[in-house]
Design a protein around this motif. Structure first.
Motif, PDB file in Angstrom:
ATOM      1  N   ALA A  84     -10.925  55.276   0.003  1.00 47.46           N
ATOM      2  CA  ALA A  84      -9.470  55.343   0.712  1.00 47.46           C
ATOM      3  C   ALA A  84      -9.207  54.192   1.528  1.00 47.46           C
ATOM      4  O   ALA A  84      -8.097  53.370   1.572  1.00 47.46           O
ATOM      5  N   ALA A  85     -10.185  53.833   2.268  1.00 53.30           N
ATOM      6  CA  ALA A  85     -10.286  52.787   3.238  1.00 53.30           C
ATOM      7  C   ALA A  85      -9.981  51.243   2.786  1.00 53.30           C
ATOM      8  O   ALA A  85      -9.141  50.546   3.129  1.00 53.30           O
ATOM      9  N   LEU A  86     -10.794  51.379   1.574  1.00 49.94           N
ATOM     10  CA  LEU A  86     -10.679  49.696   0.849  1.00 49.94           C
ATOM     11  C   LEU A  86      -9.273  49.699   0.154  1.00 49.94           C
ATOM     12  O   LEU A  86      -8.591  48.545   0.227  1.00 49.94           O
ATOM     13  N   GLU A  87      -8.837  50.928  -0.443  1.00 49.48           N
ATOM     14  CA  GLU A  87      -7.547  50.804  -0.913  1.00 49.48           C
ATOM     15  C   GLU A  87      -6.172  50.663   0.045  1.00 49.48           C
ATOM     16  O   GLU A  87      -5.452  49.700  -0.288  1.00 49.48           O
ATOM     17  N   ALA A  88      -6.577  51.185   1.318  1.00 49.20           N
ATOM     18  CA  ALA A  88      -5.542  50.664   2.549  1.00 49.20           C
ATOM     19  C   ALA A  88      -5.549  49.213   2.473  1.00 49.20           C
ATOM     20  O   ALA A  88      -4.505  48.633   2.994  1.00 49.20           O
ATOM     21  N   PHE A  89      -6.788  48.562   2.650  1.00 48.02           N
ATOM     22  CA  PHE A  89      -6.892  47.010   2.872  1.00 48.02           C
ATOM     23  C   PHE A  89      -5.858  46.405   1.666  1.00 48.02           C
ATOM     24  O   PHE A  89      -5.380  45.451   1.898  1.00 48.02           O
ATOM     25  N   GLU A  90      -5.950  47.149   0.523  1.00 50.74           N
ATOM     26  CA  GLU A  90      -5.298  46.282  -0.748  1.00 50.74           C
ATOM     27  C   GLU A  90      -3.672  46.667  -0.747  1.00 50.74           C
ATOM     28  O   GLU A  90      -3.036  45.977  -1.293  1.00 50.74           O
ATOM     29  N   GLN A  91      -3.490  47.677  -0.195  1.00 43.13           N
ATOM     30  CA  GLN A  91      -2.073  47.954  -0.110  1.00 43.13           C
ATOM     31  C   GLN A  91      -1.307  47.444   1.387  1.00 43.13           C
ATOM     32  O   GLN A  91      -0.478  48.478   1.814  1.00 43.13           O
ATOM     33  N   ARG A  92      -1.673  46.725   2.014  1.00 42.63           N
ATOM     34  CA  ARG A  92      -1.102  46.007   3.143  1.00 42.63           C
ATOM     35  C   ARG A  92       0.200  45.537   3.017  1.00 42.63           C
ATOM     36  O   ARG A  92       0.732  45.085   1.939  1.00 42.63           O
ATOM     37  N   PRO A  93       1.275  45.881   3.995  1.00 39.69           N
ATOM     38  CA  PRO A  93       2.593  45.429   3.773  1.00 39.69           C
ATOM     39  C   PRO A  93       2.699  43.873   3.377  1.00 39.69           C
ATOM     40  O   PRO A  93       1.803  43.211   3.968  1.00 39.69           O
TER      41      PRO A  93
END
Length: 707
Positions: free
Chosen positions: A352-361
């Motif tokens: 989930a944390a790595l996915e958040a890095f990929e989904q940056r605005p």
């Protein structure tokens, strides 16, 4: 003379000290079952008495004389429970025990008494137990006290109480074996006895009386807690707002059912509006919000390409550390059949944390932001989804004679210097983001343009179905198009045969459009042809060549129908794209001609004015005008005092079978004038009202500017 009836003499009862009692070897109970001796001992201690006396016989010596001891052939478990209390020193050895003393001279064997006591007793009917629990609860015992008294769990007590609370009518039917216990359990999911009886009335003679079907009927007007709207708002927030939840105490209910859909929808709308307000601060021109965005909502829009925000050095280091930890855990447990719970949870957290890095605005050009918009929706897990950067054709910068953009939008730099941000137009579900005030004016204002577009989407789809089912009209329409292209030299481009059908998509549509009979008819017809048509282009030509004339005409009609367009569109005077006034006039006139040729009647194909598709979208004067036209003046007088929401609901009921249609769905007769006055541009009567709404109550645009 009739013989005298011999009178019975019952065995006497007396209190016997416990130490004078022994367990008889004639007791037939050998296998433990039911309530344990320990639990029975606790119940005797709580009550301070035996609810049932022991059945005893005197112990005789070799000469047949009584020894003063008594054996217990019937009541062995009660004797063992008393013995346990004596052992625990909670009962003295000499405590008197109530006993029924059998005559030792009786011909009835001790084993006979023991067997009769256990086989002749009738188990309590479950409903009697349920009602007894309810009686104890009503008289002040808590659920915990009842559970402790009967050595069961609080959950089981709750279940029994819920069963006892089912409609008395249904309980009586269950008592007479008219339904199973599983069916009675299913009825507990909805506490309303009236609704329970209604469901039973509908299914009692049906072949489908399964418990799952009963639950389905009892919760059909509720919303599952697993619904994405409930997940988005949160069940806790719903309950905090006063919402009630139906729970099934007998089956896994996945969180239950939310009983007040209107409250949930309001909470969803409020939360979406709050999120939209935050996004509006970024300076977008419009924000379209809906829990379910319609299919093809971004068709024809230009998507902006943003630049991802760069990671800081600390963020890069954190991302690499997470990747290394994940790789290490994956390698360490690669041979394990199953991951330990804590390791599995940790790996999910890392993902989930790595996915958040990929989904940056992403960062967008400010000059593009001011003409672009955002789609906001909710995914199936109840998470907010924000899709930024879409430009509508009418919002593109106009092109001057030299091919350069002429941007009439305020320069973003000027706006920044002025300390202001563009006011974003926010719509939720196609409606204003702010509730409309109850309109008490008597003037009938123009219909909102979006509503007209949605209504004409219904007419377009119904026309497609009518044309698709009428090969002769479709052939005439196609020849009309080809004849005009051939003899009027209409410009064409493309393949060798310059004849085509341009599929028209509905960017603005009501939620009920896909569920109409004409939409389903078109979909079924398309599915049937798809199953028959070859995929290969050459094979398609050969297949078409072998079709009989009736099949060729039917296929022609279906294909031509996809080009039918009876949509009302807003004119765009600032660019060369979009429909012109003359083009819109011709479109509407040809749509009327097709409707007459196919005999299309929107009432016959199933359109009914509802709160959602019309009545809740217009002003009170228009609602009353519709009722007057469709149901008469008296019907209008019955509702003219109501608030707008209640008026719209009552109007839907009054107009249901009246055959009344909103103006955009009516067939314009050929002798009606095409314009509203000499020298005026032709506008539909329902949009050409003299009473134009003011800027602060713009019902035509039906949108609101976010602060």
């Amino acid at each position: 003379m009739a013989p005298a009836v011999q009178k019975l003499t019952l065995s006497p009862s007396r209190d016997i000290p416990f130490n004078k009692l022994v367990l008889s070897q004639s007791n037939v109970r050998r296998v433990k079952s039911g309530v344990s001796v320990e639990e029975l001992a606790e119940d005797i201690a709580r009550r301070g008495t035996l609810l049932q006396s022991l059945n005893v016989r005197p112990v005789l010596d070799a000469d047949g004389s009584e020894t003063g001891m008594f054996e217990v052939p019937a009541g062995g478990r009660r004797y063992q429970a008393l013995a346990l209390l004596v052992k625990q020193k909670r009962l003295t050895k000499t405590s008197p025990v109530p006993c029924v003393v059998r005559d030792p001279a009786t011909s009835i064997l001790a084993a006979d008494d023991s067997l009769a006591e256990n086989t002749q007793r009738v188990a309590l009917h479950p409903l009697d137990q349920f009602r007894a629990f309810l009686d104890m609860r009503t008289k002040g015992m808590t659920e915990e006290e009842i559970a402790a008294a009967f050595f069961t769990t609080v959950q089981i007590v709750k279940q029994r109480l819920r069963l006892a609370a089912v409609s008395p009518v249904l309980c009586d039917i269950y008592a007479e074996d008219g339904m199973t216990l599983e069916m009675l359990m299913a009825f507990t999911v909805n506490p309303d006895p009236v609704r329970q009886e209604q469901v039973w009335e509908s299914i009692q003679h049906s072949y489908n009386r399964q418990p799952w079907h009963i639950r389905q009927l009892l919760t059909e007007t509720s919303i599952p807690a697993s619904d994405k709207r409930a997940q988005f708002v949160g069940v806790e927030a719903y309950q905090a707002a006063g919402g009630e939840i139906l729970r099934d105490l007998f089956e896994a209910d996945d969180g239950g059912w939310l009983q007040e859909p209107a409250l949930l929808d309001r909470l969803v709308s409020d939360k979406l509006k709050a999120n939209a307000d935050e996004i509006a601060a970024e300076g977008w021109k419009w924000i379209s919000v809906d829990t379910d965005l319609p299919y093809g909502h971004d068709h024809g829009l230009r998507a902006l390409t943003g630049t991802p925000v760069d990671l800081t050095d600390d963020e890069r280091a954190a991302r690499e550390a997470l990747r290394e930890e994940y790789d290490r855990l994956e390698a360490e447990y690669s041979e394990a059949d199953e991951l330990p719970d804590e390791i599995d949870q940790r790996m999910d957290e890392i993902e989930a944390a790595l996915e958040a890095f990929e989904q940056r605005p992403a960062i967008y050009d400010p000059a593009e932001i001011v003409r672009a918009g955002v789609f906001v929706s909710v995914d199936r897990e109840g998470e907010l989804v924000v899709r930024r950067g879409y430009v509508r054709p009418e919002d593109e910068a106009p092109i001057d004679a030299e091919g350069h953009e002429v941007d009439g939008v305020t320069d973003p730099a000027d706006a920044e210097n002025n300390g202001s941000v563009q006011r974003a137009i926010i719509t939720i579900g196609g409606q204003s983001a702010e509730p409309e005030e109850d309109d008490e004016e008597d003037v009938i204002k123009p219909l909102p343009e979006r509503l007209v577009t949605e209504l004409t989407a219904h007419r377009t789809l119904a026309l497609r179905d009518a044309v698709g089912a009428n090969p002769q009209v479709a052939l005439t329409a196609l020849l009309h198009k080809l004849g005009r292209d051939t003899f009027q030299r209409t410009g064409t481009s493309g393949a060798s045969l310059q004849a085509s059908v341009n599929h028209v998509f509905f960017r603005e549509q009501g939620k009920d459009l896909g569920e109409t009979s004409y939409a389903k008819s078109i979909a079924q017809r398309h599915e049937d042809w798809t199953a028959d048509l070859p995929v290969d282009e050459d094979a398609l030509w050969d297949w078409l060549a072998t079709l009989d004339d009736a099949s060729r005409l039917a296929l022609l009609a279906h294909c031509v129908s996809y080009g039918v367009n009876a949509l009302y569109e807003r004119l765009n005077p600032y660019s060369g794209s979009g429909v012109s006034q003359s083009g819109l006039d011709r479109r509407m006139a040809e749509a009327d001609r097709l409707a007459r040729a196919t005999g299309l009647d929107m009432v016959e194909v199933g359109f009914r004015p509802t709160v959602e598709n019309y009545l809740g979208r217009v002003t009170k004067p228009r609602i009353l005008a519709a009722v007057r036209e469709g149901a008469g003046e008296r019907a209008a007088q019955l509702i003219d005092h109501l608030k707008k929401g209640d008026m719209a609901k009552e109007a839907e009921r009054l107009l249901a079978d009246s055959g009344w249609l909103p103006e955009p769905l009516r067939l314009v007769e050929q002798d009606e004038p095409a314009t509203n006055g000499e020298g005026d541009e032709a506008l539909p009567a329902f949009l050409a009202d003299d009473d134009e709404p003011s800027d602060d109550e713009d019902e035509v645009l039906h949108v609101v500017a976010a602060e």
